[in-house]
Design a protein around this motif. Structure first.
Motif, PDB file in Angstrom:
ATOM      1  N   ALA A 169      18.876 -88.182 -32.281  1.00 54.44           N
ATOM      2  CA  ALA A 169      18.403 -88.791 -31.038  1.00 54.44           C
ATOM      3  C   ALA A 169      19.427 -88.651 -29.927  1.00 54.44           C
ATOM      4  O   ALA A 169      19.084 -88.319 -28.784  1.00 54.44           O
ATOM      5  CB  ALA A 169      18.068 -90.260 -31.274  1.00 54.44           C
ATOM      6  N   GLY A 170      20.698 -88.905 -30.238  1.00 56.04           N
ATOM      7  CA  GLY A 170      21.735 -88.809 -29.220  1.00 56.04           C
ATOM      8  C   GLY A 170      21.926 -87.392 -28.718  1.00 56.04           C
ATOM      9  O   GLY A 170      22.075 -87.156 -27.510  1.00 56.04           O
ATOM     10  N   THR A 171      21.917 -86.423 -29.642  1.00 53.68           N
ATOM     11  CA  THR A 171      22.068 -85.024 -29.257  1.00 53.68           C
ATOM     12  C   THR A 171      20.912 -84.574 -28.378  1.00 53.68           C
ATOM     13  O   THR A 171      21.101 -83.849 -27.392  1.00 53.68           O
ATOM     14  CB  THR A 171      22.155 -84.137 -30.515  1.00 53.68           C
ATOM     15  OG1 THR A 171      23.327 -84.487 -31.251  1.00 53.68           O
ATOM     16  CG2 THR A 171      22.224 -82.670 -30.151  1.00 53.68           C
ATOM     17  N   THR A 172      19.698 -84.998 -28.716  1.00 51.38           N
ATOM     18  CA  THR A 172      18.530 -84.636 -27.917  1.00 51.38           C
ATOM     19  C   THR A 172      18.620 -85.230 -26.516  1.00 51.38           C
ATOM     20  O   THR A 172      18.355 -84.549 -25.518  1.00 51.38           O
ATOM     21  CB  THR A 172      17.246 -85.111 -28.607  1.00 51.38           C
ATOM     22  OG1 THR A 172      17.150 -84.520 -29.911  1.00 51.38           O
ATOM     23  CG2 THR A 172      16.017 -84.725 -27.795  1.00 51.38           C
ATOM     24  N   LEU A 180      12.040 -78.626 -23.569  1.00 49.97           N
ATOM     25  CA  LEU A 180      13.196 -78.734 -24.454  1.00 49.97           C
ATOM     26  C   LEU A 180      12.678 -78.726 -25.881  1.00 49.97           C
ATOM     27  O   LEU A 180      12.057 -79.688 -26.328  1.00 49.97           O
ATOM     28  CB  LEU A 180      13.967 -80.020 -24.172  1.00 49.97           C
ATOM     29  CG  LEU A 180      15.299 -80.178 -24.892  1.00 49.97           C
ATOM     30  CD1 LEU A 180      16.339 -79.232 -24.303  1.00 49.97           C
ATOM     31  CD2 LEU A 180      15.792 -81.620 -24.793  1.00 49.97           C
ATOM     32  N   SER A 181      12.905 -77.641 -26.590  1.00 44.15           N
ATOM     33  CA  SER A 181      12.434 -77.553 -27.961  1.00 44.15           C
ATOM     34  C   SER A 181      13.523 -78.058 -28.896  1.00 44.15           C
ATOM     35  O   SER A 181      14.327 -78.919 -28.524  1.00 44.15           O
ATOM     36  CB  SER A 181      12.027 -76.112 -28.293  1.00 44.15           C
ATOM     37  OG  SER A 181      13.075 -75.217 -27.996  1.00 44.15           O
ATOM     38  N   ASN A 182      13.588 -77.539 -30.084  1.00 42.62           N
ATOM     39  CA  ASN A 182      14.542 -78.025 -31.078  1.00 42.62           C
ATOM     40  C   ASN A 182      15.987 -77.877 -30.592  1.00 42.62           C
ATOM     41  O   ASN A 182      16.411 -76.791 -30.206  1.00 42.62           O
ATOM     42  CB  ASN A 182      14.359 -77.248 -32.384  1.00 42.62           C
ATOM     43  CG  ASN A 182      15.212 -77.790 -33.498  1.00 42.62           C
ATOM     44  OD1 ASN A 182      15.321 -78.999 -33.673  1.00 42.62           O
ATOM     45  ND2 ASN A 182      15.812 -76.895 -34.257  1.00 42.62           N
ATOM     46  N   VAL A 183      16.728 -78.981 -30.577  1.00 47.33           N
ATOM     47  CA  VAL A 183      18.134 -78.966 -30.162  1.00 47.33           C
ATOM     48  C   VAL A 183      18.995 -79.018 -31.406  1.00 47.33           C
ATOM     49  O   VAL A 183      19.043 -80.042 -32.095  1.00 47.33           O
ATOM     50  CB  VAL A 183      18.456 -80.164 -29.243  1.00 47.33           C
ATOM     51  CG1 VAL A 183      19.922 -80.127 -28.836  1.00 47.33           C
ATOM     52  CG2 VAL A 183      17.549 -80.169 -28.030  1.00 47.33           C
ATOM     53  N   PRO A 184      19.671 -77.942 -31.748  1.00 48.88           N
ATOM     54  CA  PRO A 184      20.443 -77.932 -32.996  1.00 48.88           C
ATOM     55  C   PRO A 184      21.656 -78.844 -32.917  1.00 48.88           C
ATOM     56  O   PRO A 184      22.229 -79.049 -31.842  1.00 48.88           O
ATOM     57  CB  PRO A 184      20.872 -76.461 -33.133  1.00 48.88           C
ATOM     58  CG  PRO A 184      20.893 -75.946 -31.728  1.00 48.88           C
ATOM     59  CD  PRO A 184      19.781 -76.661 -31.021  1.00 48.88           C
ATOM     60  N   MET A 229       3.267 -79.711 -30.172  1.00 55.55           N
ATOM     61  CA  MET A 229       3.533 -78.316 -29.830  1.00 55.55           C
ATOM     62  C   MET A 229       2.683 -77.872 -28.652  1.00 55.55           C
ATOM     63  O   MET A 229       3.077 -76.991 -27.892  1.00 55.55           O
ATOM     64  CB  MET A 229       3.280 -77.411 -31.040  1.00 55.55           C
ATOM     65  CG  MET A 229       4.240 -77.641 -32.196  1.00 55.55           C
ATOM     66  SD  MET A 229       3.903 -76.595 -33.634  1.00 55.55           S
ATOM     67  CE  MET A 229       4.387 -74.986 -32.974  1.00 55.55           C
ATOM     68  N   SER A 230       1.501 -78.499 -28.488  1.00 54.00           N
ATOM     69  CA  SER A 230       0.639 -78.115 -27.376  1.00 54.00           C
ATOM     70  C   SER A 230       1.300 -78.424 -26.037  1.00 54.00           C
ATOM     71  O   SER A 230       1.150 -77.667 -25.068  1.00 54.00           O
ATOM     72  CB  SER A 230      -0.711 -78.842 -27.464  1.00 54.00           C
ATOM     73  OG  SER A 230      -0.544 -80.244 -27.296  1.00 54.00           O
ATOM     74  N   ARG A 279      13.390 -82.124 -11.555  1.00 57.49           N
ATOM     75  CA  ARG A 279      13.197 -81.432 -12.834  1.00 57.49           C
ATOM     76  C   ARG A 279      12.387 -82.313 -13.778  1.00 57.49           C
ATOM     77  O   ARG A 279      12.706 -83.495 -13.956  1.00 57.49           O
ATOM     78  CB  ARG A 279      14.545 -81.101 -13.485  1.00 57.49           C
ATOM     79  CG  ARG A 279      15.286 -79.948 -12.815  1.00 57.49           C
ATOM     80  CD  ARG A 279      16.672 -79.784 -13.398  1.00 57.49           C
ATOM     81  NE  ARG A 279      17.303 -78.565 -12.890  1.00 57.49           N
ATOM     82  CZ  ARG A 279      17.465 -77.441 -13.588  1.00 57.49           C
ATOM     83  NH1 ARG A 279      17.044 -77.393 -14.836  1.00 57.49           N
ATOM     84  NH2 ARG A 279      18.034 -76.392 -13.059  1.00 57.49           N
ATOM     85  N   LEU A 280      11.368 -81.709 -14.379  1.00 57.98           N
ATOM     86  CA  LEU A 280      10.568 -82.387 -15.390  1.00 57.98           C
ATOM     87  C   LEU A 280      10.974 -81.829 -16.748  1.00 57.98           C
ATOM     88  O   LEU A 280      10.688 -80.678 -17.077  1.00 57.98           O
ATOM     89  CB  LEU A 280       9.074 -82.143 -15.143  1.00 57.98           C
ATOM     90  CG  LEU A 280       8.108 -82.575 -16.247  1.00 57.98           C
ATOM     91  CD1 LEU A 280       8.236 -84.065 -16.543  1.00 57.98           C
ATOM     92  CD2 LEU A 280       6.664 -82.224 -15.864  1.00 57.98           C
ATOM     93  N   VAL A 281      11.674 -82.641 -17.545  1.00 55.21           N
ATOM     94  CA  VAL A 281      12.154 -82.211 -18.850  1.00 55.21           C
ATOM     95  C   VAL A 281      11.187 -82.729 -19.909  1.00 55.21           C
ATOM     96  O   VAL A 281      10.975 -83.941 -20.027  1.00 55.21           O
ATOM     97  CB  VAL A 281      13.577 -82.725 -19.128  1.00 55.21           C
ATOM     98  CG1 VAL A 281      14.054 -82.236 -20.496  1.00 55.21           C
ATOM     99  CG2 VAL A 281      14.531 -82.272 -18.023  1.00 55.21           C
ATOM    100  N   ILE A 282      10.590 -81.810 -20.657  1.00 53.63           N
ATOM    101  CA  ILE A 282       9.604 -82.150 -21.680  1.00 53.63           C
ATOM    102  C   ILE A 282      10.281 -82.114 -23.040  1.00 53.63           C
ATOM    103  O   ILE A 282      10.746 -81.068 -23.490  1.00 53.63           O
ATOM    104  CB  ILE A 282       8.426 -81.156 -21.662  1.00 53.63           C
ATOM    105  CG1 ILE A 282       7.774 -81.118 -20.274  1.00 53.63           C
ATOM    106  CG2 ILE A 282       7.417 -81.510 -22.742  1.00 53.63           C
ATOM    107  CD1 ILE A 282       7.086 -82.385 -19.873  1.00 53.63           C
ATOM    108  N   ALA A 283      10.338 -83.265 -23.715  1.00 54.05           N
ATOM    109  CA  ALA A 283      11.001 -83.319 -25.017  1.00 54.05           C
ATOM    110  C   ALA A 283      10.278 -84.287 -25.942  1.00 54.05           C
ATOM    111  O   ALA A 283      10.904 -85.005 -26.708  1.00 54.05           O
ATOM    112  CB  ALA A 283      12.461 -83.729 -24.851  1.00 54.05           C
ATOM    113  N   GLY A 284       8.968 -84.326 -25.862  1.00 51.12           N
ATOM    114  CA  GLY A 284       8.201 -85.289 -26.646  1.00 51.12           C
ATOM    115  C   GLY A 284       8.061 -84.889 -28.092  1.00 51.12           C
ATOM    116  O   GLY A 284       7.867 -83.722 -28.418  1.00 51.12           O
ATOM    117  N   GLY A 285       8.173 -85.870 -28.988  1.00 52.29           N
ATOM    118  CA  GLY A 285       7.990 -85.619 -30.411  1.00 52.29           C
ATOM    119  C   GLY A 285       6.602 -85.934 -30.906  1.00 52.29           C
ATOM    120  O   GLY A 285       6.292 -85.737 -32.077  1.00 52.29           O
TER     121      GLY A 285
END
Length: 333
Positions: free
Chosen positions: A136-139, A278-282, A259-260, A239-245
């Motif tokens: 969560a913190g990294t994301t 924002l997809s998978n953040v390693p 994913m949609s 900026r609109l950052v999309i990072a929904g799970g």
């Protein structure tokens, strides 16, 4: 050792406490005695094989009829038990935290961890608090610092401010010098205000996309508003950052799920560069070290809703997925 094992997709009832062999660290790995492991939306997505498209698009995590790895859990905090050949940066007894991500295996007494997936545990935090941080913190850090490029004096809105990522995002946005608006439900408004939000919007009473306010960075962690509506709440150069799970379908696996939103955001970005999916953040030692600095300075604090023992891990996953948990849910060992 005891571990939470899953062999087929399904509800939390597919999670079983079993005795399995203890792993041994290979070169470039350490063996961690897990003291706490956080539950993330990622865990129930993989548990259910949801969305079904992910079974094709993410083969490192999803098999066709069951998860690639049978032991759930990615976030952990614990104590180094042993080190693999060539490892000199850690020694038995060191307190660490990290994120196994596609390797999974944190819902267990021991976990084998690559060096790139952990860092030293923040001083002053309990193991349960530390375990709540990594994914969560990294994301949140990547969403605001890297994708949103938040600067002092900007106005930031976090949609989903009381969730795992959202609770960190509200605090980090304040650390970065922004004026923060948090969007959440009525019962979570007090929590979001305590985390430092300057303004709290109750989505059951107000639609932030129609309020007339404009934001420099809008972090959407929920996906309950259309891209068009969110763009309406953006400043001209915002900026609109999309990072929904995504949210649970109550046991009904979806075809595309969250994913949609990412697919639509990537398509919309071709026309509007203000949209940043924002997809998978390693995980990375650098991000974990940055978060540790903020934690040890008292600038951010993990918000833990409830803790569960390992033998109630299925209940913990269900609580996060179905029962509207807020902030972080942690399994303790």
């Amino acid at each position: 050792m005891k571990a939470i094992v899953q062999e087929r997709y399904g509800s939390s009832e597919t999670l079983r406490l079993r005795d399995i062999d203890r792993p041994s660290p290979a070169a470039g790995e350490v063996l961690v005695r897990v003291r706490a492991a956080a539950v993330n939306a990622r865990d129930w997505h993989i548990m259910r094989g949801d969305p079904m498209l992910a079974r094709l698009a993410m083969p490192s995590d999803f098999g066709w009829t069951g998860p690639k790895r049978t032991v759930r859990g990615s976030d952990f905090a614990g104590v180094v038990e042993a080190v693999g050949p060539g490892v000199t940066t850690y020694a038995p007894g060191d307190e660490v935290y990290g994120d196994l991500r596609e390797d999974d295996g944190a819902f267990a007494e021991y976990a084998r961890v690559p060096l790139g997936n952990l860092a030293r545990k923040p001083a002053g935090l309990t193991f349960a608090q530390a375990a709540a941080v990594p994914l969560a913190g990294t994301t949140a850090l990547a969403a605001l610092r890297d994708a949103g490029k938040v600067r002092p004096g900007q106005h930031v809105l976090v949609n989903g401010a009381s969730g795992g990522v959202g609770t960190f995002a509200v605090q980090l946005a304040k650390v970065f010098g922004a004026t923060v608006t948090g969007v959440c439900s009525t019962r979570n408004a007090e929590l979001v205000a305590e985390l430092g939000a300057d303004h709290v919007v109750d989505y059951t009473r107000e639609d932030f996309t129609r309020s007339g306010h404009r934001y420099d960075v809008l972090l959407d962690l929920v996906g309950n508003r259309s891209l068009r509506a969110c763009r309406r709440a953006l400043a001209a150069d915002g900026r609109l950052v999309i990072a929904g799970g995504g949210v649970s379908g109550g046991g009904r696996p979806s075809l595309v799920g969250p994913m949609s939103l990412v697919i639509r955001a990537n398509a919309a970005r071709l026309r509007d560069k203000r949209i940043v999916p924002l997809s998978n953040v390693p995980p990375s030692p650098q991000s974990l070290a940055t978060l540790r600095e903020h934690l040890e300075a008292g600038e951010i604090t993990p918000a833990v809703d409830r803790t569960f023992p390992l033998d109630r891990a299925a209940e913990a996953v269900r609580y996060l997925e179905i029962d509207h948990a807020r902030a972080k849910v942690v399994i303790t060992l």
